[in-house]
Design an enzyme around this catalytic site. Structure first.
Site, mmCIF file in Angstrom:
data_model
loop_
_atom_site.group_PDB
_atom_site.id
_atom_site.type_symbol
_atom_site.label_atom_id
_atom_site.label_comp_id
_atom_site.label_asym_id
_atom_site.label_seq_id
_atom_site.Cartn_x
_atom_site.Cartn_y
_atom_site.Cartn_z
ATOM 1 C CD GLU A 15 -1.499 -2.271 2.081
ATOM 2 O OE1 GLU A 15 -2.352 -2.888 2.723
ATOM 3 O OE2 GLU A 15 -0.283 -2.576 2.098
ATOM 4 C CB SER A 218 -5.213 -1.735 -0.777
ATOM 5 O OG SER A 218 -5.004 -0.580 -0.011
ATOM 6 C CB VAL A 255 -21.210 -12.374 4.982
ATOM 7 C CG1 VAL A 255 -22.453 -12.018 5.779
ATOM 8 C CG2 VAL A 255 -20.184 -13.073 5.875
ATOM 9 C CG ASN A 256 -26.988 -12.702 0.788
ATOM 10 O OD1 ASN A 256 -26.731 -11.688 0.133
ATOM 11 N ND2 ASN A 256 -28.166 -13.310 0.732
ATOM 12 C CB ALA A 257 -24.209 -8.988 4.730
ATOM 13 C CG ASP A 340 -14.001 -1.882 6.697
ATOM 14 O OD1 ASP A 340 -14.280 -0.714 7.028
ATOM 15 O OD2 ASP A 340 -13.045 -2.166 5.962
ATOM 16 C CB SER A 364 -10.490 8.063 2.306
ATOM 17 O OG SER A 364 -9.341 8.020 1.483
#
Length: 390
Positions: A15, A218, A255-257, A340, A364
């Site tokens: 990064e 990243s 994860v279905n989210a 997150d 950002s």
């Protein structure tokens, strides 16, 4: 009297270039009536330098236009292709005298050997992403020097850089995380497709799977796996990609989210921990790939956009903020972090990861989330610095 602030940028991690862009934003927004900024770069080879190209001139737009991300240049004069030396020769090496504390930052002229102090340093703002910067290494060095610095301490930085240990700490605190397993890619057997497929089956992980290095950011080295054949060839290939960045590799169940991000701020040690309005990165371009990868984040402006606050019911936004603060405290966070999360259709909030030095440009998520919450980019930087220098 102005405070002298070293803004540390670049670094050895993948990064590196993102750190350079973040630093440009910080330097351009810094309150120059209060602070004297001293940019100190770390080259990709790990050399510390002062002088040379001014990071203020860098921008993500320019990088996109040229296709070339910025990087810290070294101190040795190099040929520019036309028989002359490029501007890297104006940079000087930085050495650290740990015994001198905040006065221990010294610049060395590589031609004459002359040593010059950078003066008394009130604090360091390490705008570094990834290993050798965000992982507790630089934080430990600054602790040894007795120099105040912005951001998380050694423990939180190290733990949050390693996604495996982040999950361990969060589980212990009763905070839900995605199901997954961790493997050691240094062990030949654990790179075998058949072995990997068997472990995934034993853990009951469902497709899609995300294979990622434990200590990278990243989206470097991340692969989405949508099917696993009997010989596990897909997993073997994905682990090989991740292992280019770290020997510790996570295989996580998708994860279905919705992915919702929350900025956390705690400038003063032991002080109030605040959470911003949560935001969401909305993927716009079908051609941007199967997930929010490096190009989607930084190079393709049509791939996504940020929405703050995220389009969620108020009670769910508050739940995300609460989980973000709890997660920050669970890892002994300080200064700043971006938490997150995954928010499922049923309203469950899982933590995906914690970034202790998130992308820090004016556009950002971290800075935009605070701007939407009522704290400008420049004031955010001031709060962080004042929190460690008052």
């Amino acid at each position: 009297m102005k405070k002298n602030i070293i803004v540390l940028y670049g670094g050895k991690a993948d990064e590196h270039s993102i750190s350079c862009i973040s630093t440009s934003g910080v330097l351009n927004a810094l309150d120059t009536s209060r602070y004297n900024a001293i940019p100190v770069g770390i080259t990709k080879s790990g050399e510390w330098v002062v002088g040379g190209e001014d990071p203020r001139s860098w921008s993500l737009d320019a990088a996109k236009a040229s296709g070339q991300m910025p990087e810290v240049r070294g101190v040795s004069a190099r040929e520019d292709g036309e028989g002359g030396a490029d501007e890297a020769s104006s940079a000087r090496s930085v050495i650290l005298d740990i015994s001198q504390g905040a006065d221990g930052f010294l610049a060395v002229d590589d031609e004459t050997g002359e040593v010059e102090s950078l003066g008394h340093i009130d604090a360091v703002f390490p705008v570094l992403h990834g290993p050798f910067g965000e992982d507790g290494t630089v934080q430990g060095l600054l602790e040894m020097m007795g120099v105040p610095y912005v951001g998380c301490g050694v423990l939180a930085s190290a733990a949050c850089m390693d996604k495996h240990y982040t999950k361990e700490l969060l589980r212990e605190a009763g905070i839900p995380v995605a199901a997954g397993i961790t493997i050691d890619a240094r062990v030949e057997q654990q790179r075998s497709g058949e072995w990997l497929a068997a472990r995934v089956a034993e853990a009951g992980l469902e497709l899609p799977l995300f294979v990622k290095p434990s200590r990278a950011g990243s989206s470097f080295g991340v692969t989405r796996v949508d099917e696993v054949s009997a010989d596990g060839a897909e997993l073997e290939a994905a682990v090989a990609v991740a292992a280019e960045h770290d020997w510790r590799v996570l295989i996580e169940q998708g994860v279905n989210a919705r992915e919702i991000e929350c900025a956390v701020l705690a400038p003063r040690a032991g002080g109030e921990v605040r959470a911003s309005l949560p935001g969401e990165v909305v993927i716009d371009s079908a051609g941007s790939g199967d997930f929010y990868d490096f190009d989607s984040k930084y190079m393709d402006e049509t791939a996504s956009h940020v929405e703050v606050p995220a389009a969620l019911p108020d009670e769910l936004l508050e739940k995300v903020r609460d989980v973000a603060v709890r997660a920050f405290r669970a890892v002994d966070g300080a200064g700043l972090s971006r938490v997150d999360t995954f928010v499922t259709a049923s309203g469950e909030v899982l933590v995906n990861e914690i970034n202790t030095m998130p992308g820090f440009t004016p556009i950002s998520m971290y800075s935009k989330a605070w701007e939407a919450t009522g704290l400008s980019y420049s004031d955010l930087i001031t709060e962080l610095i004042e929190g460690v220098t008052e």
